[in-house]
Write a protein that holds these residues in place. Structure first.
Motif, PDB file in Angstrom:
ATOM      1  N   UNK A 127       0.811  -1.212   0.000  1.00 44.97           N
ATOM      2  CA  UNK A 127       0.000   0.000   0.000  1.00 44.97           C
ATOM      3  C   UNK A 127       0.845   1.263   0.000  1.00 44.97           C
ATOM      4  N   UNK A 128       2.144   1.119   0.231  1.00 42.30           N
ATOM      5  CA  UNK A 128       3.044   2.266   0.152  1.00 42.30           C
ATOM      6  C   UNK A 128       3.360   2.641  -1.288  1.00 42.30           C
ATOM      7  N   UNK A 129       3.114   1.724  -2.227  1.00 38.17           N
ATOM      8  CA  UNK A 129       3.463   1.983  -3.623  1.00 38.17           C
ATOM      9  C   UNK A 129       2.693   3.173  -4.186  1.00 38.17           C
ATOM     10  N   UNK A 130       1.405   3.295  -3.848  1.00 40.79           N
ATOM     11  CA  UNK A 130       0.614   4.394  -4.405  1.00 40.79           C
ATOM     12  C   UNK A 130       1.070   5.755  -3.877  1.00 40.79           C
ATOM     13  N   UNK A 131       1.274   5.931  -2.546  1.00 39.07           N
ATOM     14  CA  UNK A 131       1.858   7.207  -2.103  1.00 39.07           C
ATOM     15  C   UNK A 131       3.254   7.470  -2.645  1.00 39.07           C
ATOM     16  N   UNK A 132       4.033   6.411  -2.872  1.00 37.09           N
ATOM     17  CA  UNK A 132       5.347   6.604  -3.474  1.00 37.09           C
ATOM     18  C   UNK A 132       5.224   7.189  -4.874  1.00 37.09           C
TER      19      UNK A 132
ATOM     20  N   UNK B  79       6.280  18.372   7.020  1.00 36.45           N
ATOM     21  CA  UNK B  79       4.996  17.987   6.455  1.00 36.45           C
ATOM     22  C   UNK B  79       5.099  16.669   5.674  1.00 36.45           C
ATOM     23  N   UNK B  80       6.215  16.480   4.970  1.00 39.81           N
ATOM     24  CA  UNK B  80       6.401  15.239   4.206  1.00 39.81           C
ATOM     25  C   UNK B  80       6.539  14.046   5.140  1.00 39.81           C
ATOM     26  N   UNK B  81       7.283  14.201   6.229  1.00 37.78           N
ATOM     27  CA  UNK B  81       7.429  13.122   7.203  1.00 37.78           C
ATOM     28  C   UNK B  81       6.066  12.709   7.758  1.00 37.78           C
ATOM     29  N   UNK B  82       5.236  13.688   8.042  1.00 42.26           N
ATOM     30  CA  UNK B  82       3.906  13.397   8.586  1.00 42.26           C
ATOM     31  C   UNK B  82       3.033  12.685   7.568  1.00 42.26           C
ATOM     32  N   UNK B  83       2.969  13.193   6.367  1.00 44.61           N
ATOM     33  CA  UNK B  83       2.051  12.617   5.389  1.00 44.61           C
ATOM     34  C   UNK B  83       2.548  11.272   4.867  1.00 44.61           C
ATOM     35  N   UNK B  84       3.871  11.001   4.965  1.00 44.64           N
ATOM     36  CA  UNK B  84       4.375   9.691   4.563  1.00 44.64           C
ATOM     37  C   UNK B  84       3.713   8.594   5.375  1.00 44.64           C
ATOM     38  N   UNK B  85       3.594   8.807   6.683  1.00 40.91           N
ATOM     39  CA  UNK B  85       2.958   7.811   7.541  1.00 40.91           C
ATOM     40  C   UNK B  85       1.440   7.944   7.544  1.00 40.91           C
ATOM     41  N   UNK B  86       0.932   9.174   7.376  1.00 38.42           N
ATOM     42  CA  UNK B  86      -0.510   9.383   7.481  1.00 38.42           C
ATOM     43  C   UNK B  86      -1.252   8.882   6.244  1.00 38.42           C
ATOM     44  N   UNK B  87      -0.782   9.213   5.047  1.00 38.68           N
ATOM     45  CA  UNK B  87      -1.504   8.855   3.834  1.00 38.68           C
ATOM     46  C   UNK B  87      -1.558   7.343   3.632  1.00 38.68           C
ATOM     47  N   UNK B  88      -0.431   6.671   3.840  1.00 43.46           N
ATOM     48  CA  UNK B  88      -0.442   5.217   3.712  1.00 43.46           C
ATOM     49  C   UNK B  88      -1.230   4.576   4.841  1.00 43.46           C
ATOM     50  N   UNK B  89      -1.082   5.104   6.050  1.00 44.09           N
ATOM     51  CA  UNK B  89      -1.806   4.549   7.186  1.00 44.09           C
ATOM     52  C   UNK B  89      -3.309   4.647   7.033  1.00 44.09           C
ATOM     53  N   UNK B  90      -3.798   5.774   6.533  1.00 45.62           N
ATOM     54  CA  UNK B  90      -5.249   5.924   6.406  1.00 45.62           C
ATOM     55  C   UNK B  90      -5.815   5.003   5.333  1.00 45.62           C
ATOM     56  N   UNK B  91      -5.053   4.737   4.272  1.00 42.54           N
ATOM     57  CA  UNK B  91      -5.513   3.806   3.235  1.00 42.54           C
ATOM     58  C   UNK B  91      -5.624   2.392   3.801  1.00 42.54           C
ATOM     59  N   UNK B  92      -4.613   1.966   4.572  1.00 44.64           N
ATOM     60  CA  UNK B  92      -4.657   0.629   5.166  1.00 44.64           C
ATOM     61  C   UNK B  92      -5.793   0.520   6.165  1.00 44.64           C
ATOM     62  N   UNK B  93      -6.020   1.554   6.964  1.00 40.83           N
ATOM     63  CA  UNK B  93      -7.101   1.521   7.947  1.00 40.83           C
ATOM     64  C   UNK B  93      -8.460   1.439   7.265  1.00 40.83           C
ATOM     65  N   UNK B  94      -8.643   2.204   6.182  1.00 41.49           N
ATOM     66  CA  UNK B  94      -9.909   2.141   5.443  1.00 41.49           C
ATOM     67  C   UNK B  94     -10.094   0.762   4.839  1.00 41.49           C
ATOM     68  N   UNK B  95      -9.044   0.226   4.235  1.00 43.13           N
ATOM     69  CA  UNK B  95      -9.141  -1.092   3.603  1.00 43.13           C
ATOM     70  C   UNK B  95      -9.486  -2.179   4.621  1.00 43.13           C
ATOM     71  N   UNK B  96      -8.816  -2.155   5.769  1.00 41.92           N
ATOM     72  CA  UNK B  96      -9.025  -3.190   6.772  1.00 41.92           C
ATOM     73  C   UNK B  96     -10.299  -2.986   7.588  1.00 41.92           C
ATOM     74  N   UNK B  97     -10.923  -1.824   7.476  1.00 46.93           N
ATOM     75  CA  UNK B  97     -12.194  -1.615   8.175  1.00 46.93           C
ATOM     76  C   UNK B  97     -13.373  -2.201   7.405  1.00 46.93           C
ATOM     77  N   UNK B  98     -13.129  -2.666   6.182  1.00 50.57           N
ATOM     78  CA  UNK B  98     -14.210  -3.222   5.363  1.00 50.57           C
ATOM     79  C   UNK B  98     -14.834  -4.433   6.039  1.00 50.57           C
TER      80      UNK B  98
END
Length: 618
Positions: A234-239, A527-546
């Protein structure tokens, strides 16, 4: 007549094989009296006779790179051993399965931020070209509206594209192709626009036809099913987004207004321009970077047609003529023939007989069709599958507390991150103000950093240059040690720090320039350090909340719609407030408001839990 029993045991010339895989068959001849019919009857009980095996080659075929996505049959013992060994092995980038499919998805994802970031690099100057008489405050408001046009249209259509991706007669791949084609057409349209409203229309068209990010996340979760690979997959898309952030602004600043940037090549009297210069570059100075983006998006669409498999359960086994053509092209390009194979030597203990389809089923002779499957995961999926009530509406299935809070957090993150991305492109090129009347600690000051078009692109490239090493080297090991949600909670406050600090950059003197760039890089790095963990983390959380795979496309569509609503409201309101700040000498107000929203986003993280993708907790 006494029973006679003869036992025949096959002998092989290979002692290693005979010890492991000996086949025996027994031929029984029995006779007896039948009391009911006063006669004799002969019965023949036969099992599968053993076949002599003179030798077994210890040379096994090695799968080539082009066939790495083709799944090979394995015996139960081999599959179980491979699954247990793979669980104990550390996860690396090279250990990711389905690399060919992931490569196509990353190319498709890269094309969109490349186009968007390219436009953002010269948006301020293109809006000035539309109407040079407009003040900077109006340009800031128009920039926010132009950025929000894409998100607003996407907000209205993202859920329906997600539903379309879940329907068996459309599927994921077709929705992805529609989005890529629409984005390519719209990108070219923006380049040949001559008014703000024409550009606004094409940006809205791109958003209306584009539900790609939700579909890509759905396909990614269906390609990578094992949770231990998620932190990297899931890190590939933010990368890709960060790569677009690096390349897009540089290309946009480099290719925009080519007659002024390269007068000896395209200008009047040049080799290509003739007496008056290249006419379409003179009439449409911002068409060249958009043409480049449009061509790249179309190339990525072709890679989807020829290289990406459909992942929808009802469509994945149906014929795909695009993939058939793609395989033939790959065979021709790589000089690969169907009857040519590569072989590699195996150890003696890796050589075993493969049971044939007519072998009697025993505890050790089951065959796993296709690739290595984790038996525990397969059993858990079989047990948990009936728990999802497919008769319920997909929207009713996602009306759960944890899902709603996760989507709200996802919305707020998109709100402040998209607002930052839009406003920083407007603050950096805005004219610098001396702010002579400003006295610390007063918060009333105005102006921008006064950077040129090329330096704005360079400043934005810093975001990607900082982000890529963080994503590749820092994110995977930290999330593996801390977990997705704890990492998200730990690093989101760095965004709050960046938002509070950004407006104070306009108080710096124009010289020395190194001081401005050093502090700007420090703020952008936070800001980049924050969004690196936040953007990927929120995608995984949304996916796993299904609550289940049947609504996975829908829940990603809802998440994209929530994100699009945020990316519509954030840049629009942010651009208006930034323009108001320019007029009232309170340019920091909008940035500090973003810090408050980020703080609310951070607070919500303590009220959610990470799911397992089936309605339970991880």
């Amino acid at each position: 007549m006494p029973d006679a029993r003869v036992s025949l045991v096959s002998k092989t010339s290979s002692p290693d094989v005979s010890r492991r895989d000996s086949f025996s068959s027994t031929l029984s001849w029995s006779s007896g009296n039948d009391s009911g019919n006063n006669g004799n009857r002969k019965s023949l009980e036969t099992t599968r006779p053993a076949l002599p095996v003179p030798s077994i080659s210890k040379v096994a075929r090695r799968v080539s790179f082009l066939e790495e996505d083709e799944e090979q049959p394995l015996s139960t013992a081999t599959a179980t051993d491979a699954a247990s060994q793979s669980k104990n092995e550390p996860v690396t980038w090279m250990s990711l399965p389905k690399k060919g499919q992931l490569a196509v998805l990353t190319i498709a994802r890269l094309s969109e931020p490349l186009s968007e970031r390219s436009l953002a690099a010269y948006m301020f100057f293109q809006l000035k070209w539309f109407n040079p008489s407009l003040p900077d405050s109006t340009i800031a408001s128009q920039g926010g509206l132009l950025t929000a046009a894409f998100a607003a249209a996407q907000f209205l259509t993202a859920i329906w594209w997600g539903r379309a991706a879940d329907t068996p007669w459309i599927g994921r791949k077709r929705v992805l192709l529609v989005g890529l084609t629409g984005t390519a057409i719209a990108s070219i349209g923006v380049g040949f626009s001559k008014t703000f409203w024409q550009a606004f229309f094409f940006r809205a068209l791109a958003g209306a036809l584009n539900g790609n990010i939700g579909v890509m996340r759905t396909m990614l979760s269906e390609i990578i099913k094992e949770k231990r690979y998620q932190s990297r997959a899931f890190l590939l898309l933010p990368m890709c987004f960060n790569i677009g952030v690096v390349i897009g602004p540089i290309l946009g600043g480099f290719l925009a207004d080519p007659i002024s940037s390269f007068p000896n090549t395209f200008g009047p009297g040049s080799s290509l321009g003739g007496k008056t210069g290249v006419w379409w570059m003179n009439a449409f100075p911002y068409a060249l970077p958009n043409l480049f983006s449009g061509i790249f998006i179309l190339i990525s669409a072709m890679s989807v047609v020829f290289g990406l498999d459909e992942t929808h359960e009802a469509l994945r086994h149906k014929p795909d003529y695009g993939r058939k053509i793609g395989r033939r092209i790959a065979n021709i390009v790589c000089w690969r023939k169907h009857d040519t194979y590569e072989y590699t030597q195996l150890h003696a203990d890796e050589t075993e007989l493969q049971p044939t389809p007519i072998t009697p089923t025993t505890g050790s002779s089951n065959v796993f069709p296709r690739s290595t499957v984790d038996p525990e995961r397969q059993m858990s999926e079989a047990i948990s599958a009936p728990t999802t009530n497919n008769s319920r509406s997909p929207f009713r299935q996602i009306l759960r507390k944890n899902i709603l809070i996760t989507l709200t957090s996802h919305h707020l993150l998109a709100f402040h991150v998209s607002t930052f991305n839009a406003l920083i492109f407007l603050l950096l090129p805005a004219p610098h103000s001396p702010n002579r009347d400003h006295h610390f600690p007063s918060l009333f000051f105005s102006g921008g950093l006064g950077l040129s078009q090329s330096r704005v692109g360079l400043a934005m490239a810093i975001l990607g240059v900082i982000g890529l090493p963080l994503q590749i080297l820092l994110y995977p090991p930290l999330t593996q040690r801390l977990g997705t949600l704890p990492s998200y909670r730990l690093f989101l406050p760095f965004s709050i720090l960046a938002y509070v600090s950004v407006p104070f950059l306009v108080l710096l003197p124009e010289s020395p320039a190194w001081l401005v760039w050093a502090l700007l890089s420090l703020v952008l790095a936070s800001q980049v350090l924050s969004r690196t963990f936040a953007l990927t983390g929120t995608v995984i959380l949304v996916n796993n909340s299904s609550p289940g795979p049947s609504v996975l496309g829908t829940i990603h569509g809802v998440a994209q719609s929530a994100s699009s609503a945020a990316r519509m409201l954030g840049p629009t309101l942010g651009g208006m407030l930034l323009g108001l700040g320019f007029r009232t000498n309170f340019v920091g107000g909008v940035w500090w408001l973003m810090a408050i929203i980020a703080a609310i986003n951070w607070t919500l993280l303590f009220f959610i839990h990470e799911g397992d993708g089936k309605g339970g907790k991880a």
